[in-house]
Write a protein that holds these residues in place. Structure first.
Motif, PDB file in Angstrom:
ATOM      1  N   MET A   1      -3.171  -3.064 -12.430  1.00  0.00           N
ATOM      2  CA  MET A   1      -2.144  -2.836 -11.438  1.00  0.00           C
ATOM      3  C   MET A   1      -2.451  -1.526 -10.708  1.00  0.00           C
ATOM      4  O   MET A   1      -2.798  -0.539 -11.329  1.00  0.00           O
ATOM      5  N   VAL A   2      -2.315  -1.574  -9.379  1.00  0.00           N
ATOM      6  CA  VAL A   2      -2.502  -0.376  -8.563  1.00  0.00           C
ATOM      7  C   VAL A   2      -1.252  -0.189  -7.714  1.00  0.00           C
ATOM      8  O   VAL A   2      -0.565  -1.151  -7.379  1.00  0.00           O
ATOM      9  N   GLU A   3      -0.960   1.064  -7.415  1.00  0.00           N
ATOM     10  CA  GLU A   3       0.210   1.341  -6.588  1.00  0.00           C
ATOM     11  C   GLU A   3      -0.044   2.554  -5.719  1.00  0.00           C
ATOM     12  O   GLU A   3      -0.905   3.384  -6.019  1.00  0.00           O
ATOM     13  N   GLN A   4       0.705   2.619  -4.622  1.00  0.00           N
ATOM     14  CA  GLN A   4       0.569   3.741  -3.700  1.00  0.00           C
ATOM     15  C   GLN A   4       1.871   3.915  -2.927  1.00  0.00           C
ATOM     16  O   GLN A   4       2.508   2.941  -2.525  1.00  0.00           O
ATOM     17  N   MET A   5       2.244   5.162  -2.713  1.00  0.00           N
ATOM     18  CA  MET A   5       3.415   5.472  -1.897  1.00  0.00           C
ATOM     19  C   MET A   5       3.005   5.452  -0.425  1.00  0.00           C
ATOM     20  O   MET A   5       1.916   5.911  -0.072  1.00  0.00           O
ATOM     21  N   VAL A   6       3.896   4.918   0.404  1.00  0.00           N
ATOM     22  CA  VAL A   6       3.695   4.918   1.856  1.00  0.00           C
ATOM     23  C   VAL A   6       5.006   5.341   2.510  1.00  0.00           C
ATOM     24  O   VAL A   6       6.076   5.238   1.913  1.00  0.00           O
ATOM     25  N   THR A   7       4.903   5.828   3.748  1.00  0.00           N
ATOM     26  CA  THR A   7       6.075   6.220   4.519  1.00  0.00           C
ATOM     27  C   THR A   7       6.071   5.430   5.816  1.00  0.00           C
ATOM     28  O   THR A   7       5.031   5.317   6.475  1.00  0.00           O
ATOM     29  N   ILE A   8       7.216   4.894   6.168  1.00  0.00           N
ATOM     30  CA  ILE A   8       7.333   4.115   7.403  1.00  0.00           C
ATOM     31  C   ILE A   8       7.338   5.083   8.581  1.00  0.00           C
ATOM     32  O   ILE A   8       8.213   5.938   8.677  1.00  0.00           O
ATOM     33  N   LYS A   9       6.364   4.947   9.476  1.00  0.00           N
ATOM     34  CA  LYS A   9       6.221   5.861  10.610  1.00  0.00           C
ATOM     35  C   LYS A   9       6.507   5.216  11.955  1.00  0.00           C
ATOM     36  O   LYS A   9       6.552   5.906  12.962  1.00  0.00           O
ATOM     37  N   ASN A  10       6.692   3.899  11.992  1.00  0.00           N
ATOM     38  CA  ASN A  10       7.071   3.294  13.270  1.00  0.00           C
ATOM     39  C   ASN A  10       8.579   3.473  13.451  1.00  0.00           C
ATOM     40  O   ASN A  10       9.357   3.323  12.522  1.00  0.00           O
ATOM     41  N   ARG A  11       8.981   3.834  14.649  1.00  0.00           N
ATOM     42  CA  ARG A  11      10.371   4.223  14.924  1.00  0.00           C
ATOM     43  C   ARG A  11      11.393   3.143  14.591  1.00  0.00           C
ATOM     44  O   ARG A  11      12.510   3.442  14.196  1.00  0.00           O
ATOM     45  N   ALA A  12      11.045   1.877  14.747  1.00  0.00           N
ATOM     46  CA  ALA A  12      12.013   0.792  14.527  1.00  0.00           C
ATOM     47  C   ALA A  12      12.150   0.421  13.051  1.00  0.00           C
ATOM     48  O   ALA A  12      13.025  -0.363  12.699  1.00  0.00           O
ATOM     49  N   GLY A  13      11.289   0.959  12.192  1.00  0.00           N
ATOM     50  CA  GLY A  13      11.355   0.623  10.775  1.00  0.00           C
ATOM     51  C   GLY A  13      10.839  -0.786  10.521  1.00  0.00           C
ATOM     52  O   GLY A  13      10.121  -1.366  11.338  1.00  0.00           O
ATOM     53  N   ILE A  14      11.221  -1.338   9.382  1.00  0.00           N
ATOM     54  CA  ILE A  14      10.773  -2.685   9.019  1.00  0.00           C
ATOM     55  C   ILE A  14      11.793  -3.698   9.540  1.00  0.00           C
ATOM     56  O   ILE A  14      12.836  -3.918   8.940  1.00  0.00           O
ATOM     57  N   HIS A  15      11.490  -4.275  10.682  1.00  0.00           N
ATOM     58  CA  HIS A  15      12.313  -5.343  11.246  1.00  0.00           C
ATOM     59  C   HIS A  15      11.496  -6.628  11.155  1.00  0.00           C
ATOM     60  O   HIS A  15      10.528  -6.697  10.403  1.00  0.00           O
ATOM     61  N   ALA A  16      11.863  -7.655  11.885  1.00  0.00           N
ATOM     62  CA  ALA A  16      11.258  -8.983  11.715  1.00  0.00           C
ATOM     63  C   ALA A  16       9.743  -8.994  11.908  1.00  0.00           C
ATOM     64  O   ALA A  16       9.018  -9.584  11.104  1.00  0.00           O
ATOM     65  N   ARG A  17       9.227  -8.359  12.961  1.00  0.00           N
ATOM     66  CA  ARG A  17       7.789  -8.427  13.223  1.00  0.00           C
ATOM     67  C   ARG A  17       6.966  -7.714  12.148  1.00  0.00           C
ATOM     68  O   ARG A  17       6.025  -8.305  11.606  1.00  0.00           O
ATOM     69  N   PRO A  18       7.286  -6.460  11.790  1.00  0.00           N
ATOM     70  CA  PRO A  18       6.538  -5.829  10.692  1.00  0.00           C
ATOM     71  C   PRO A  18       6.684  -6.572   9.364  1.00  0.00           C
ATOM     72  O   PRO A  18       5.731  -6.660   8.592  1.00  0.00           O
ATOM     73  N   ALA A  19       7.866  -7.116   9.109  1.00  0.00           N
ATOM     74  CA  ALA A  19       8.061  -7.883   7.869  1.00  0.00           C
ATOM     75  C   ALA A  19       7.147  -9.097   7.856  1.00  0.00           C
ATOM     76  O   ALA A  19       6.522  -9.412   6.840  1.00  0.00           O
ATOM     77  N   ALA A  20       7.038  -9.783   8.989  1.00  0.00           N
ATOM     78  CA  ALA A  20       6.154 -10.949   9.080  1.00  0.00           C
ATOM     79  C   ALA A  20       4.699 -10.539   8.889  1.00  0.00           C
ATOM     80  O   ALA A  20       3.939 -11.235   8.202  1.00  0.00           O
ATOM     81  N   LEU A  21       4.294  -9.405   9.463  1.00  0.00           N
ATOM     82  CA  LEU A  21       2.922  -8.919   9.278  1.00  0.00           C
ATOM     83  C   LEU A  21       2.648  -8.605   7.808  1.00  0.00           C
ATOM     84  O   LEU A  21       1.560  -8.909   7.296  1.00  0.00           O
ATOM     85  N   LEU A  22       3.613  -7.987   7.134  1.00  0.00           N
ATOM     86  CA  LEU A  22       3.446  -7.684   5.715  1.00  0.00           C
ATOM     87  C   LEU A  22       3.264  -8.959   4.905  1.00  0.00           C
ATOM     88  O   LEU A  22       2.373  -9.044   4.059  1.00  0.00           O
ATOM     89  N   VAL A  23       4.104  -9.965   5.164  1.00  0.00           N
ATOM     90  CA  VAL A  23       4.024 -11.223   4.415  1.00  0.00           C
ATOM     91  C   VAL A  23       2.713 -11.945   4.709  1.00  0.00           C
ATOM     92  O   VAL A  23       2.053 -12.443   3.791  1.00  0.00           O
ATOM     93  N   GLN A  24       2.311 -11.985   5.979  1.00  0.00           N
ATOM     94  CA  GLN A  24       1.048 -12.642   6.337  1.00  0.00           C
ATOM     95  C   GLN A  24      -0.123 -11.973   5.641  1.00  0.00           C
ATOM     96  O   GLN A  24      -1.016 -12.643   5.115  1.00  0.00           O
ATOM     97  N   THR A  25      -0.124 -10.649   5.617  1.00  0.00           N
ATOM     98  CA  THR A  25      -1.212  -9.908   4.976  1.00  0.00           C
ATOM     99  C   THR A  25      -1.181 -10.100   3.466  1.00  0.00           C
ATOM    100  O   THR A  25      -2.203 -10.408   2.851  1.00  0.00           O
ATOM    101  N   ALA A  26      -0.019  -9.937   2.856  1.00  0.00           N
ATOM    102  CA  ALA A  26       0.104 -10.072   1.396  1.00  0.00           C
ATOM    103  C   ALA A  26      -0.272 -11.478   0.934  1.00  0.00           C
ATOM    104  O   ALA A  26      -0.877 -11.646  -0.130  1.00  0.00           O
ATOM    105  N   SER A  27       0.054 -12.482   1.744  1.00  0.00           N
ATOM    106  CA  SER A  27      -0.197 -13.872   1.356  1.00  0.00           C
ATOM    107  C   SER A  27      -1.674 -14.242   1.366  1.00  0.00           C
ATOM    108  O   SER A  27      -2.058 -15.274   0.816  1.00  0.00           O
ATOM    109  N   LYS A  28      -2.516 -13.401   1.942  1.00  0.00           N
ATOM    110  CA  LYS A  28      -3.959 -13.653   1.956  1.00  0.00           C
ATOM    111  C   LYS A  28      -4.595 -13.372   0.596  1.00  0.00           C
ATOM    112  O   LYS A  28      -5.734 -13.747   0.361  1.00  0.00           O
TER     113      LYS A  28
END
Length: 88
Positions: free
Chosen positions: A1-28
């Motif tokens: 198991m690996v882990e890392q802290m990240v900070t959200i730097k885009n002004r809008a935060g995690i809304h629908a588009r970033p959430a979809a990008l995260l899921v698409q990337t994680a699902s690979k």
């Protein structure tokens, strides 16, 4: 198991588009992906889970990957946060 802290730097935060990008990337990846905000841990492959975190600008999150391709998965997810989800 690996882990890392990240900070959200885009002004809008995690809304629908970033959430979809995260899921698409994680699902690979075959690894299990989790995102933690304070005491909440959600499945990083669940768009509803990610959106319900309510993670806004400057929020700290912990990314966790566990499995055979965990290093690659974590690196790909960290890149999304570093690039501000290509929004700014």
């Amino acid at each position: 198991m690996v882990e890392q802290m990240v900070t959200i730097k885009n002004r809008a935060g995690i809304h629908a588009r970033p959430a979809a990008l995260l899921v698409q990337t994680a699902s690979k990846f075959k690894s299990k992906i989790y995102i933690e905000k304070e005491s909440d841990r959600i499945n990083g492959k669940s768009i509803m889970g990610i959106i319900t975190l309510g993670a806004g600008y400057d929020t700290n999150l912990k990314l966790i990957a566990d499995g055979e391709d965990e290093q690659d998965a974590l690196q790909a997810l960290v890149h999304l946060f570093d690039s501000k989800f290509e929004e700014d």
